[in-house]
Design a protein around this motif. Structure first.
Motif, PDB file in Angstrom:
ATOM      1  N   MET A   1      39.610 -20.395 120.325  1.00  0.00           N
ATOM      2  CA  MET A   1      38.573 -20.816 118.978  1.00  0.00           C
ATOM      3  C   MET A   1      39.105 -21.134 117.553  1.00  0.00           C
ATOM      4  SD  MET A   1      34.888 -18.426 118.727  1.00  0.00           S
ATOM      5  CE  MET A   1      34.115 -18.140 117.346  1.00  0.00           C
ATOM      6  N   PHE A   2      40.365 -19.612 116.946  1.00  0.00           N
ATOM      7  CA  PHE A   2      40.321 -19.941 116.110  1.00  0.00           C
ATOM      8  C   PHE A   2      41.854 -21.214 114.728  1.00  0.00           C
ATOM      9  CE2 PHE A   2      43.184 -18.358 112.731  1.00  0.00           C
ATOM     10  CZ  PHE A   2      42.733 -17.695 111.451  1.00  0.00           C
ATOM     11  N   PRO A   3      42.217 -21.727 115.943  1.00  0.00           N
ATOM     12  CA  PRO A   3      42.274 -23.078 115.315  1.00  0.00           C
ATOM     13  C   PRO A   3      41.199 -23.881 115.046  1.00  0.00           C
ATOM     14  CG  PRO A   3      43.898 -22.242 117.389  1.00  0.00           C
ATOM     15  CD  PRO A   3      42.660 -21.732 117.249  1.00  0.00           C
ATOM     16  N   GLY A   4      40.336 -24.262 115.918  1.00  0.00           N
ATOM     17  CA  GLY A   4      39.712 -24.588 115.512  1.00  0.00           C
ATOM     18  C   GLY A   4      38.393 -24.951 114.033  1.00  0.00           C
ATOM     19  N   ILE A   5      38.325 -23.908 113.924  1.00  0.00           N
ATOM     20  CA  ILE A   5      37.804 -23.222 113.088  1.00  0.00           C
ATOM     21  C   ILE A   5      38.732 -23.686 111.379  1.00  0.00           C
ATOM     22  CG2 ILE A   5      36.721 -21.532 111.433  1.00  0.00           C
ATOM     23  CD1 ILE A   5      36.118 -19.777 113.863  1.00  0.00           C
ATOM     24  N   VAL A   6      39.773 -23.200 111.680  1.00  0.00           N
ATOM     25  CA  VAL A   6      40.892 -23.824 110.793  1.00  0.00           C
ATOM     26  C   VAL A   6      41.340 -25.152 110.828  1.00  0.00           C
ATOM     27  CG1 VAL A   6      43.859 -23.796 109.857  1.00  0.00           C
ATOM     28  CG2 VAL A   6      42.827 -21.481 111.028  1.00  0.00           C
ATOM     29  N   ALA A   7      41.127 -26.145 111.850  1.00  0.00           N
ATOM     30  CA  ALA A   7      40.972 -27.490 111.892  1.00  0.00           C
ATOM     31  C   ALA A   7      39.608 -27.534 110.713  1.00  0.00           C
ATOM     32  CB  ALA A   7      41.372 -28.142 112.753  1.00  0.00           C
ATOM     33  N   ASN A   8      38.947 -27.414 111.341  1.00  0.00           N
ATOM     34  CA  ASN A   8      37.541 -27.757 110.287  1.00  0.00           C
ATOM     35  C   ASN A   8      37.561 -27.405 109.019  1.00  0.00           C
ATOM     36  OD1 ASN A   8      36.249 -29.219 112.704  1.00  0.00           O
ATOM     37  ND2 ASN A   8      34.766 -27.210 113.806  1.00  0.00           N
ATOM     38  N   CYS A   9      37.870 -26.335 109.104  1.00  0.00           N
ATOM     39  CA  CYS A   9      38.019 -25.866 107.285  1.00  0.00           C
ATOM     40  C   CYS A   9      38.924 -27.302 106.564  1.00  0.00           C
ATOM     41  CB  CYS A   9      38.888 -24.633 107.320  1.00  0.00           C
ATOM     42  SG  CYS A   9      37.381 -22.894 107.566  1.00  0.00           S
ATOM     43  N   LEU A  10      40.086 -27.472 107.221  1.00  0.00           N
ATOM     44  CA  LEU A  10      40.976 -28.448 106.249  1.00  0.00           C
ATOM     45  C   LEU A  10      40.628 -29.689 106.648  1.00  0.00           C
ATOM     46  CD1 LEU A  10      44.897 -27.835 107.784  1.00  0.00           C
ATOM     47  CD2 LEU A  10      43.945 -27.286 105.800  1.00  0.00           C
ATOM     48  N   LEU A  11      40.040 -30.244 107.183  1.00  0.00           N
ATOM     49  CA  LEU A  11      39.206 -31.111 107.252  1.00  0.00           C
ATOM     50  C   LEU A  11      38.119 -31.057 106.469  1.00  0.00           C
ATOM     51  CD1 LEU A  11      38.599 -34.510 108.581  1.00  0.00           C
ATOM     52  CD2 LEU A  11      37.255 -33.194 110.836  1.00  0.00           C
ATOM     53  N   ASP A  12      37.413 -30.764 106.464  1.00  0.00           N
ATOM     54  CA  ASP A  12      35.988 -30.021 105.495  1.00  0.00           C
ATOM     55  C   ASP A  12      36.567 -30.034 104.140  1.00  0.00           C
ATOM     56  OD1 ASP A  12      34.100 -30.489 107.577  1.00  0.00           O
ATOM     57  OD2 ASP A  12      34.548 -28.316 107.233  1.00  0.00           O
ATOM     58  N   PHE A  13      37.783 -29.667 103.593  1.00  0.00           N
ATOM     59  CA  PHE A  13      38.169 -28.939 102.183  1.00  0.00           C
ATOM     60  C   PHE A  13      39.077 -30.461 101.902  1.00  0.00           C
ATOM     61  CE2 PHE A  13      41.963 -29.352  99.859  1.00  0.00           C
ATOM     62  CZ  PHE A  13      42.005 -28.168  99.127  1.00  0.00           C
ATOM     63  N   PHE A  14      39.330 -31.662 102.743  1.00  0.00           N
ATOM     64  CA  PHE A  14      40.334 -32.379 102.176  1.00  0.00           C
ATOM     65  C   PHE A  14      39.867 -33.642 102.358  1.00  0.00           C
ATOM     66  CE2 PHE A  14      44.680 -30.888 103.587  1.00  0.00           C
ATOM     67  CZ  PHE A  14      45.479 -30.027 102.593  1.00  0.00           C
ATOM     68  N   VAL A  15      38.260 -34.325 102.882  1.00  0.00           N
ATOM     69  CA  VAL A  15      37.440 -35.132 103.165  1.00  0.00           C
ATOM     70  C   VAL A  15      36.361 -34.750 101.928  1.00  0.00           C
ATOM     71  CG1 VAL A  15      35.168 -35.765 103.507  1.00  0.00           C
ATOM     72  CG2 VAL A  15      37.233 -34.749 105.536  1.00  0.00           C
ATOM     73  N   SER A  16      36.290 -33.102 101.055  1.00  0.00           N
ATOM     74  CA  SER A  16      35.601 -33.731 100.084  1.00  0.00           C
ATOM     75  C   SER A  16      36.273 -33.570  98.299  1.00  0.00           C
ATOM     76  CB  SER A  16      35.133 -31.638 100.255  1.00  0.00           C
ATOM     77  OG  SER A  16      35.652 -30.866  99.948  1.00  0.00           O
ATOM     78  N   MET A  17      37.765 -32.933  99.102  1.00  0.00           N
ATOM     79  CA  MET A  17      38.262 -33.346  97.529  1.00  0.00           C
ATOM     80  C   MET A  17      38.867 -34.949  97.947  1.00  0.00           C
ATOM     81  SD  MET A  17      42.081 -31.287  97.213  1.00  0.00           S
ATOM     82  CE  MET A  17      43.198 -32.766  97.841  1.00  0.00           C
ATOM     83  N   GLY A  18      39.047 -35.393  98.629  1.00  0.00           N
ATOM     84  CA  GLY A  18      39.395 -37.116  98.302  1.00  0.00           C
ATOM     85  C   GLY A  18      38.052 -37.973  97.953  1.00  0.00           C
TER      86      GLY A  18
END
Length: 112
Positions: A1-18
């Motif tokens: 479960m924790f790696p899924g949260i980290v993956a989603n956080c990274l995805l949300d971070f980079f999508v919004s920054m991009g």
């Protein structure tokens, strides 16, 4: 479960920054083509795009609101906390994207 949260956080971070960086850079290019001030246009666009990048990174606000609604009335704290973490990650991505554009614009003013 924790790696899924980290993956989603990274995805949300980079999508919004991009979204903030890409939209501002392309808007700056459009300002050059239309003979407007690209630095000012990029800063205005970066500021205006932050909220839209946040919404786009989260995939629309309805899912987030639905999870929060269920969490509040069903006392499910876990899903609410997860959505809050995603929201914070996307917000930080937006803000860092804005800071990068601000750095690019201010750096271009210092060097002739």
């Amino acid at each position: 479960m924790f790696p899924g949260i980290v993956a989603n956080c990274l995805l949300d971070f980079f999508v919004s920054m991009g979204l903030v960086i890409g939209g501002s850079l392309l808007g700056g290019f459009a300002a050059v083509v239309t003979h407007h001030n690209p630095s000012y246009t990029m800063l205005v666009l970066a500021d205006d795009l932050k909220i839209w990048a946040l919404v786009a990174a989260l995939g629309g606000t309805m899912d987030t609101l639905r999870v929060i609604h269920k969490g509040v009335f069903s006392f499910a704290v876990g899903p609410m906390a997860r959505q809050f973490i995603y929201l914070v990650a996307a917000f930080i991505g937006c803000q860092i994207g804005y800071m990068i554009i601000e750095w690019l614009v201010n750096g271009s003013d210092r060097h002739p």
